[in-house]
Design a protein around this motif. Structure first.
Motif, PDB file in Angstrom:
ATOM      1  N   LYS A   1      61.797  50.519  49.808  1.00  0.00           N
ATOM      2  CA  LYS A   1      62.562  49.384  50.323  1.00  0.00           C
ATOM      3  C   LYS A   1      63.476  49.780  51.469  1.00  0.00           C
ATOM      4  N   ARG A   2      63.834  51.056  51.537  1.00  0.00           N
ATOM      5  CA  ARG A   2      64.632  51.527  52.673  1.00  0.00           C
ATOM      6  C   ARG A   2      63.786  51.703  53.926  1.00  0.00           C
ATOM      7  N   ALA A   3      62.471  51.864  53.749  1.00  0.00           N
ATOM      8  CA  ALA A   3      61.581  52.120  54.886  1.00  0.00           C
ATOM      9  C   ALA A   3      60.860  50.871  55.378  1.00  0.00           C
ATOM     10  N   ILE A   4      60.548  49.948  54.472  1.00  0.00           N
ATOM     11  CA  ILE A   4      59.781  48.746  54.831  1.00  0.00           C
ATOM     12  C   ILE A   4      60.332  47.543  54.075  1.00  0.00           C
ATOM     13  N   ARG A   5      59.957  46.358  54.523  1.00  0.00           N
ATOM     14  CA  ARG A   5      60.232  45.149  53.750  1.00  0.00           C
ATOM     15  C   ARG A   5      59.144  45.005  52.698  1.00  0.00           C
ATOM     16  N   ILE A   6      59.522  44.492  51.536  1.00  0.00           N
ATOM     17  CA  ILE A   6      58.551  44.334  50.457  1.00  0.00           C
ATOM     18  C   ILE A   6      58.659  42.925  49.890  1.00  0.00           C
ATOM     19  N   SER A   7      57.514  42.340  49.604  1.00  0.00           N
ATOM     20  CA  SER A   7      57.447  40.976  49.077  1.00  0.00           C
ATOM     21  C   SER A   7      58.019  40.886  47.669  1.00  0.00           C
ATOM     22  N   ASP A   8      58.072  39.658  47.155  1.00  0.00           N
ATOM     23  CA  ASP A   8      58.377  39.473  45.738  1.00  0.00           C
ATOM     24  C   ASP A   8      57.312  40.197  44.910  1.00  0.00           C
ATOM     25  N   PRO A   9      57.652  40.677  43.712  1.00  0.00           N
ATOM     26  CA  PRO A   9      56.655  41.325  42.853  1.00  0.00           C
ATOM     27  C   PRO A   9      55.518  40.354  42.515  1.00  0.00           C
ATOM     28  N   TYR A  10      54.290  40.878  42.478  1.00  0.00           N
ATOM     29  CA  TYR A  10      53.161  40.015  42.122  1.00  0.00           C
ATOM     30  C   TYR A  10      52.386  40.513  40.911  1.00  0.00           C
ATOM     31  N   MET A  11      52.740  41.719  40.389  1.00  0.00           N
ATOM     32  CA  MET A  11      52.029  42.231  39.217  1.00  0.00           C
ATOM     33  C   MET A  11      52.806  43.395  38.621  1.00  0.00           C
ATOM     34  N   ASP A  12      52.777  43.498  37.286  1.00  0.00           N
ATOM     35  CA  ASP A  12      53.398  44.630  36.602  1.00  0.00           C
ATOM     36  C   ASP A  12      52.391  45.766  36.449  1.00  0.00           C
ATOM     37  N   ALA A  13      52.909  46.998  36.343  1.00  0.00           N
ATOM     38  CA  ALA A  13      52.018  48.158  36.220  1.00  0.00           C
ATOM     39  C   ALA A  13      52.731  49.287  35.505  1.00  0.00           C
ATOM     40  N   THR A  14      51.978  50.337  35.169  1.00  0.00           N
ATOM     41  CA  THR A  14      52.537  51.544  34.577  1.00  0.00           C
ATOM     42  C   THR A  14      51.610  52.707  34.886  1.00  0.00           C
ATOM     43  N   GLN A  15      52.062  53.912  34.609  1.00  0.00           N
ATOM     44  CA  GLN A  15      51.254  55.109  34.803  1.00  0.00           C
ATOM     45  C   GLN A  15      50.516  55.466  33.517  1.00  0.00           C
ATOM     46  N   VAL A  16      49.311  56.036  33.666  1.00  0.00           N
ATOM     47  CA  VAL A  16      48.516  56.418  32.503  1.00  0.00           C
ATOM     48  C   VAL A  16      47.896  57.798  32.696  1.00  0.00           C
ATOM     49  N   LEU A  17      47.480  58.375  31.583  1.00  0.00           N
ATOM     50  CA  LEU A  17      46.820  59.678  31.575  1.00  0.00           C
ATOM     51  C   LEU A  17      45.318  59.474  31.416  1.00  0.00           C
ATOM     52  N   PHE A  18      44.563  60.098  32.304  1.00  0.00           N
ATOM     53  CA  PHE A  18      43.122  59.887  32.424  1.00  0.00           C
ATOM     54  C   PHE A  18      42.413  61.230  32.255  1.00  0.00           C
ATOM     55  N   VAL A  19      41.388  61.269  31.384  1.00  0.00           N
ATOM     56  CA  VAL A  19      40.707  62.535  31.084  1.00  0.00           C
ATOM     57  C   VAL A  19      39.207  62.302  30.893  1.00  0.00           C
ATOM     58  N   LYS A  20      38.451  63.400  30.836  1.00  0.00           N
ATOM     59  CA  LYS A  20      37.077  63.324  30.346  1.00  0.00           C
ATOM     60  C   LYS A  20      37.137  63.089  28.842  1.00  0.00           C
ATOM     61  N   LYS A  21      36.314  62.192  28.367  1.00  0.00           N
ATOM     62  CA  LYS A  21      36.383  61.812  26.955  1.00  0.00           C
ATOM     63  C   LYS A  21      36.153  63.005  26.022  1.00  0.00           C
ATOM     64  N   SER A  22      35.340  63.954  26.459  1.00  0.00           N
ATOM     65  CA  SER A  22      35.005  65.115  25.622  1.00  0.00           C
ATOM     66  C   SER A  22      36.055  66.216  25.667  1.00  0.00           C
ATOM     67  N   SER A  23      37.112  66.030  26.461  1.00  0.00           N
ATOM     68  CA  SER A  23      38.088  67.108  26.670  1.00  0.00           C
ATOM     69  C   SER A  23      38.951  67.395  25.446  1.00  0.00           C
ATOM     70  N   GLY A  24      39.202  66.366  24.653  1.00  0.00           N
ATOM     71  CA  GLY A  24      40.089  66.539  23.512  1.00  0.00           C
ATOM     72  C   GLY A  24      41.556  66.346  23.844  1.00  0.00           C
ATOM     73  N   TYR A  25      41.884  66.177  25.113  1.00  0.00           N
ATOM     74  CA  TYR A  25      43.283  65.960  25.498  1.00  0.00           C
ATOM     75  C   TYR A  25      43.695  64.529  25.166  1.00  0.00           C
ATOM     76  N   ARG A  26      44.889  64.384  24.608  1.00  0.00           N
ATOM     77  CA  ARG A  26      45.361  63.055  24.229  1.00  0.00           C
ATOM     78  C   ARG A  26      46.775  62.745  24.727  1.00  0.00           C
ATOM     79  N   SER A  27      47.468  63.768  25.223  1.00  0.00           N
ATOM     80  CA  SER A  27      48.837  63.559  25.704  1.00  0.00           C
ATOM     81  C   SER A  27      49.206  64.685  26.660  1.00  0.00           C
TER      82      SER A  27
END
Length: 277
Positions: A124-150
């Motif tokens: 917001k200090r660098a550019i103008r930004i519109s009203d929010p149009y969608m909520d979001a969050t970060q997620v952890l993504f892995v190969k299903k066979s990896s066994g990693y869960r967190s």
């Protein structure tokens, strides 16, 4: 919608020389030359006949190429703005940092920036930004066979992130605590492909794009969400009144889309569920 053409000067740079000084073209003609700047309803545009939209492709399902056309949720929402202004949407793929830093607007490369852009105080200090149009969050993504869960499972491992994103920022904030190393990729495709190939052990990025990726890549999975409380917005030039006028128009278009059902229709089209599910 009447378009009034004006003369203007801007810098055009090749993809191979983004950091180098570009060829400066002076534009004075009006008419069929889509490079000529213009005004629509008192809003200055880079082109007299287009709404020029900067993004970094691909970021499916928000913006990506299907054949020769850029499509996606963000693309459809900004097409509503272009229609309201009586011009055509035109997409330009550039480095993400050029959008979030405001450089793309200062160089008159585009009118609007998009790509599921999280609203942050720094941006917001660098550019103008519109009203929010969608909520979001970060997620952890892995190969299903990896066994990693967190993140706790990734001590001594490599976690891929996308350059200039809030996912990169979040991963960096957790790296020391959990003992993993971040590996930076320039775009989403490189990130997801390196997780699939096993070159990195996991990836962190926005929930929308990574859930979408797993639908077509069943050997991968989203295994954790971090509830970062993010919201997306569209960017425009911060200097002068023009960016404010353009975003005021966009905010009105978004509000109308939410009230008349267009937003919900597009949400269902691109995410496969009703909004709020």
């Amino acid at each position: 919608m009447k378009v009034v053409c004006t003369s203007g000067v801007f810098s055009r740079r090749s993809a191979a020389g983004v950091a180098a000084a570009g060829l400066v073209l002076t534009l004075t003609a009006c008419g069929t030359n889509s490079g000529s700047g213009g005004k629509v309803e008192g809003i200055g545009l880079v082109s007299a006949v287009d709404l020029t939209i900067c993004t970094q492709l691909p970021y499916k399902p928000f913006v990506y190429k299907d054949g020769g056309k850029v499509v996606g949720f963000d693309a459809d929402l900004l097409s509503l703005l272009a229609k309201d202004l009586g011009v055509e949407p035109k997409f330009l793929s550039i480095e993400w940092s050029q959008i979030t830093s405001g450089g793309a607007f200062a160089a008159k490369k585009c009118d609007i920036g998009t790509g599921a852009m999280t609203i942050t105080e720094e941006r917001k200090r660098a550019i103008r930004i519109s009203d929010p149009y969608m909520d979001a969050t970060q997620v952890l993504f892995v190969k299903k066979s990896s066994g990693y869960r967190s993140l706790a499972d990734l001590t001594g491992k490599k976690v891929g992130v996308q350059s200039g994103t809030t996912g990169q920022k979040y991963a960096n904030s957790q790296a020391k605590k959990y003992g993993f190393t971040t590996v930076v990729f320039e775009d989403l495709a490189l990130l997801t492909n390196n997780v699939k190939s096993g070159r990195v052990d996991a990836g962190i990025n926005d929930n929308g794009v990574l859930y979408n990726f797993t639908k077509n890549n069943p050997d991968t999975a989203v295994v954790d969400e971090f509830r970062t409380g993010e919201q997306y917005g569209f960017g425009a030039d911060r200097k002068g009144a023009n960016g404010a006028k353009l975003l005021a128009k966009l905010n009105a278009v978004l509000a109308k889309a939410k009230s008349d059902g267009d937003y919900d229709r597009l949400y269902k089209k691109w995410f496969g569920v009703d909004r709020g599910e």
